[in-house]
Design a protein around this motif. Structure first.
Motif, PDB file in Angstrom:
ATOM      1  N   LEU A  18       5.239   8.766  66.571  1.00 40.40           N
ATOM      2  CA  LEU A  18       4.578   7.682  65.841  1.00 40.40           C
ATOM      3  C   LEU A  18       3.046   7.780  65.845  1.00 40.40           C
ATOM      4  O   LEU A  18       2.366   6.868  65.375  1.00 40.40           O
ATOM      5  N   GLY A  19       2.503   8.872  66.349  1.00 37.24           N
ATOM      6  CA  GLY A  19       1.048   8.994  66.454  1.00 37.24           C
ATOM      7  C   GLY A  19       0.333   8.947  65.125  1.00 37.24           C
ATOM      8  O   GLY A  19      -0.768   8.391  65.022  1.00 37.24           O
ATOM      9  N   LYS A  20       0.928   9.532  64.102  1.00 40.06           N
ATOM     10  CA  LYS A  20       0.295   9.563  62.786  1.00 40.06           C
ATOM     11  C   LYS A  20       0.060   8.157  62.237  1.00 40.06           C
ATOM     12  O   LYS A  20      -0.890   7.903  61.489  1.00 40.06           O
ATOM     13  N   LYS A  21       0.917   7.220  62.663  1.00 35.45           N
ATOM     14  CA  LYS A  21       0.859   5.857  62.124  1.00 35.45           C
ATOM     15  C   LYS A  21       0.051   4.908  63.001  1.00 35.45           C
ATOM     16  O   LYS A  21      -0.694   4.060  62.493  1.00 35.45           O
ATOM     17  N   VAL A  22       0.173   5.020  64.327  1.00 32.83           N
ATOM     18  CA  VAL A  22      -0.473   4.041  65.207  1.00 32.83           C
ATOM     19  C   VAL A  22      -1.498   4.649  66.155  1.00 32.83           C
ATOM     20  O   VAL A  22      -2.086   3.940  66.982  1.00 32.83           O
ATOM     21  N   GLY A  23      -1.715   5.975  66.083  1.00 33.92           N
ATOM     22  CA  GLY A  23      -2.752   6.601  66.896  1.00 33.92           C
ATOM     23  C   GLY A  23      -2.456   6.611  68.383  1.00 33.92           C
ATOM     24  O   GLY A  23      -1.310   6.826  68.799  1.00 33.92           O
ATOM     25  N   ASN A  24      -3.488   6.344  69.196  1.00 37.89           N
ATOM     26  CA  ASN A  24      -3.349   6.449  70.651  1.00 37.89           C
ATOM     27  C   ASN A  24      -2.364   5.448  71.247  1.00 37.89           C
ATOM     28  O   ASN A  24      -1.908   5.634  72.376  1.00 37.89           O
ATOM     29  N   LYS A  25      -2.042   4.399  70.510  1.00 35.29           N
ATOM     30  CA  LYS A  25      -1.047   3.443  71.018  1.00 35.29           C
ATOM     31  C   LYS A  25       0.328   4.110  71.151  1.00 35.29           C
ATOM     32  O   LYS A  25       1.124   3.725  72.005  1.00 35.29           O
ATOM     33  N   ALA A  26       0.581   5.104  70.324  1.00 34.28           N
ATOM     34  CA  ALA A  26       1.838   5.849  70.441  1.00 34.28           C
ATOM     35  C   ALA A  26       1.890   6.586  71.778  1.00 34.28           C
ATOM     36  O   ALA A  26       2.929   6.622  72.445  1.00 34.28           O
ATOM     37  N   MET A  27       0.746   7.167  72.157  1.00 37.16           N
ATOM     38  CA  MET A  27       0.671   7.834  73.454  1.00 37.16           C
ATOM     39  C   MET A  27       0.851   6.834  74.590  1.00 37.16           C
ATOM     40  O   MET A  27       1.550   7.102  75.578  1.00 37.16           O
ATOM     41  N   LEU A  28       0.206   5.661  74.452  1.00 35.46           N
ATOM     42  CA  LEU A  28       0.283   4.643  75.497  1.00 35.46           C
ATOM     43  C   LEU A  28       1.713   4.192  75.724  1.00 35.46           C
ATOM     44  O   LEU A  28       2.206   4.198  76.861  1.00 35.46           O
ATOM     45  N   TYR A  29       2.399   3.822  74.656  1.00 37.29           N
ATOM     46  CA  TYR A  29       3.773   3.332  74.804  1.00 37.29           C
ATOM     47  C   TYR A  29       4.730   4.461  75.183  1.00 37.29           C
ATOM     48  O   TYR A  29       5.710   4.238  75.901  1.00 37.29           O
ATOM     49  N   GLY A  30       4.433   5.665  74.737  1.00 39.63           N
ATOM     50  CA  GLY A  30       5.241   6.802  75.159  1.00 39.63           C
ATOM     51  C   GLY A  30       5.115   7.058  76.650  1.00 39.63           C
ATOM     52  O   GLY A  30       6.093   7.356  77.332  1.00 39.63           O
ATOM     53  N   ALA A  31       3.881   6.943  77.155  1.00 37.01           N
ATOM     54  CA  ALA A  31       3.641   7.123  78.590  1.00 37.01           C
ATOM     55  C   ALA A  31       4.383   6.062  79.400  1.00 37.01           C
ATOM     56  O   ALA A  31       4.963   6.355  80.458  1.00 37.01           O
ATOM     57  N   ILE A  32       4.367   4.830  78.900  1.00 37.28           N
ATOM     58  CA  ILE A  32       5.089   3.743  79.579  1.00 37.28           C
ATOM     59  C   ILE A  32       6.588   4.040  79.590  1.00 37.28           C
ATOM     60  O   ILE A  32       7.260   3.898  80.622  1.00 37.28           O
ATOM     61  N   ALA A  33       7.106   4.473  78.443  1.00 38.78           N
ATOM     62  CA  ALA A  33       8.531   4.816  78.359  1.00 38.78           C
ATOM     63  C   ALA A  33       8.889   5.933  79.333  1.00 38.78           C
ATOM     64  O   ALA A  33       9.978   5.930  79.927  1.00 38.78           O
ATOM     65  N   GLY A  34       7.955   6.878  79.507  1.00 43.42           N
ATOM     66  CA  GLY A  34       8.220   8.003  80.395  1.00 43.42           C
ATOM     67  C   GLY A  34       8.311   7.637  81.859  1.00 43.42           C
ATOM     68  O   GLY A  34       8.869   8.383  82.661  1.00 43.42           O
ATOM     69  N   THR A  35       7.763   6.468  82.225  1.00 45.77           N
ATOM     70  CA  THR A  35       7.798   6.051  83.635  1.00 45.77           C
ATOM     71  C   THR A  35       8.908   5.051  83.942  1.00 45.77           C
ATOM     72  O   THR A  35       9.330   4.932  85.099  1.00 45.77           O
ATOM     73  N   ILE A  36       9.400   4.342  82.952  1.00 42.23           N
ATOM     74  CA  ILE A  36      10.366   3.258  83.179  1.00 42.23           C
ATOM     75  C   ILE A  36      11.650   3.714  83.881  1.00 42.23           C
ATOM     76  O   ILE A  36      12.137   3.018  84.788  1.00 42.23           O
ATOM     77  N   PRO A  37      12.250   4.852  83.522  1.00 46.56           N
ATOM     78  CA  PRO A  37      13.486   5.255  84.212  1.00 46.56           C
ATOM     79  C   PRO A  37      13.357   5.347  85.728  1.00 46.56           C
ATOM     80  O   PRO A  37      14.330   5.120  86.458  1.00 46.56           O
ATOM     81  N   ASP A  38      12.152   5.677  86.221  1.00 46.99           N
ATOM     82  CA  ASP A  38      11.974   5.833  87.667  1.00 46.99           C
ATOM     83  C   ASP A  38      11.800   4.510  88.406  1.00 46.99           C
ATOM     84  O   ASP A  38      11.591   4.496  89.629  1.00 46.99           O
ATOM     85  N   LEU A  39      11.918   3.393  87.689  1.00 45.75           N
ATOM     86  CA  LEU A  39      11.896   2.093  88.369  1.00 45.75           C
ATOM     87  C   LEU A  39      13.115   1.917  89.267  1.00 45.75           C
ATOM     88  O   LEU A  39      13.141   1.021  90.111  1.00 45.75           O
ATOM     89  N   ASP A  40      14.115   2.799  89.099  1.00 41.40           N
ATOM     90  CA  ASP A  40      15.291   2.718  89.969  1.00 41.40           C
ATOM     91  C   ASP A  40      14.933   2.970  91.438  1.00 41.40           C
ATOM     92  O   ASP A  40      15.652   2.552  92.346  1.00 41.40           O
ATOM     93  N   VAL A  41      13.794   3.633  91.675  1.00 42.80           N
ATOM     94  CA  VAL A  41      13.331   3.854  93.051  1.00 42.80           C
ATOM     95  C   VAL A  41      13.041   2.512  93.728  1.00 42.80           C
ATOM     96  O   VAL A  41      13.389   2.304  94.897  1.00 42.80           O
TER      97      VAL A  41
END
Length: 331
Positions: A18-41
């Motif tokens: 989604l970077g082409k459409k929303v810019g750096n916010k795509a990176m931000l939300y992608g980074a958040i998504a990349g960390t959420i699965p490890d909340l199981d710790v």
């Protein structure tokens, strides 16, 4: 993989979706998504040691989680981020979620991608922290971040990061095959009969590899570096499974053994038993070293069995880095 790697991967995937459409916010939300699965710790901290181990890389690392929560998080984000639709945000979160467990599947611990099925994928071709995977990926991501939204350069840098990291991952699989052959050849040359053989890279690199070899009464551990000039040496660690006695029938002990996939030794010390998980190796590559990275103390208190993970010695961890550097250079 480690948190930084998952953040970088999630950000790069978010940009690709989604970077082409929303810019750096795509990176931000992608980074958040990349960390959420490890909340199981953190969820695991609410339970006992064995249950926490079972939870880790379970449901939150499954396809089911990525589909259901991808839509939920996508809908929540779309409530206040209006530049993209719910479907587009859900797609970003889905890919941010699913790439996390796929990457983890290449490590020693593996991941339960097909939860609730009791199948844990663990290809064991990369260590959880590997600078050669993460740093080039991070550099290309940062280069993309400082380009204008939608530009050819931005897309090019981000794609290069994904291509380089994926190529390195593919190379580690080839390397694993080469080292597996080296270990099997050494075992044959030394006339060692064995039941099973597992190989994995040592911490922070893919030059030095270790092997766990199961024999009738012991496990053998050996190391091979691409700079080695002498034959591989194997060091014996008695199974001592008999020391468990009646404890072997305890449900918690059975669950812990299941987690180790049967790769464990038992040590008796100071009126306590220690179950050592061989899959993650030792805190040193020195010959006949005895301290394992994952060890569990089994005691009995008030007629109740208590299992606790043994804290890792940080000083030993520092020594491991020095030992690795020396051993990588060859035997």
């Amino acid at each position: 993989m480690d948190s930084l790697t998952q953040i970088v991967l999630g950000a790069a995937v978010g940009e690709a979706v989604l970077g082409k459409k929303v810019g750096n916010k795509a990176m931000l939300y992608g980074a958040i998504a990349g960390t959420i699965p490890d909340l199981d710790v953190y969820i695991g901290k609410l339970f006992n040691t064995v249950t926490a181990l079972e939870i880790h890389r379970g449901f939150t690392h499954s396809i089911l989680f990525t589909i259901v929560f991808g839509w939920i998080f996508g809908w929540l984000i779309s409530l206040y981020e209006k530049k993209a639709s719910t479907k587009e945000w859900a797609k970003l979160m889905f890919w941010g979620f699913i790439t996390h467990p796929i990457l983890d599947a290449h490590t020693t611990w593996g991941t339960q991608l097909f939860w609730p099925l009791d199948i844990r994928l663990a290809f064991k071709n990369i260590f959880v922290i590997d600078p050669l995977y993460t740093l080039p990926f991070l550099i290309f991501l940062l280069m993309a971040m400082f380009q204008r939204k939608g530009t050819v350069k931005r897309r090019k840098y981000n794609n290069l990061g994904l291509i380089v990291s994926s190529s390195y991952m593919a190379i580690t699989i080839v390397i694993k095959g080469i080292t597996y052959t080296k270990f099997t050849h050494a075992l044959k040359e030394q006339g060692i009969a064995y039941k099973e053989l597992e190989t994995k890279p040592t911490p922070f690199n893919t030059v030095l590899w270790s092997a766990n070899v199961e024999t009738d009464d012991a496990y053998l551990i050996g190391y091979y570096s691409f700079f080695d000039t002498k034959p591989i040496e194997f060091y014996s660690y008695p199974k001592n499974h008999h020391l468990l006695g009646d404890y072997k029938d305890d449900i918690s002990v059975k669950r812990l053994i299941k987690i180790t996939k049967g790769w464990y030794t038992i040590l008796e010390k100071d009126n306590a038993l220690y179950l050592n998980d061989l899959r993650f190796g030792l805190l040193s590559v020195a010959p006949n070293f005895q301290q394992f990275a994952f060890s569990f103390k089994i005691t009995e208190e008030n007629n109740k069995l208590v299992i606790e993970e043994v804290p890792r010695d940080r000083e030993k961890a520092k020594e491991l880095v020095n030992d690795l550097w020396v051993r990588i250079q060859g035997n």
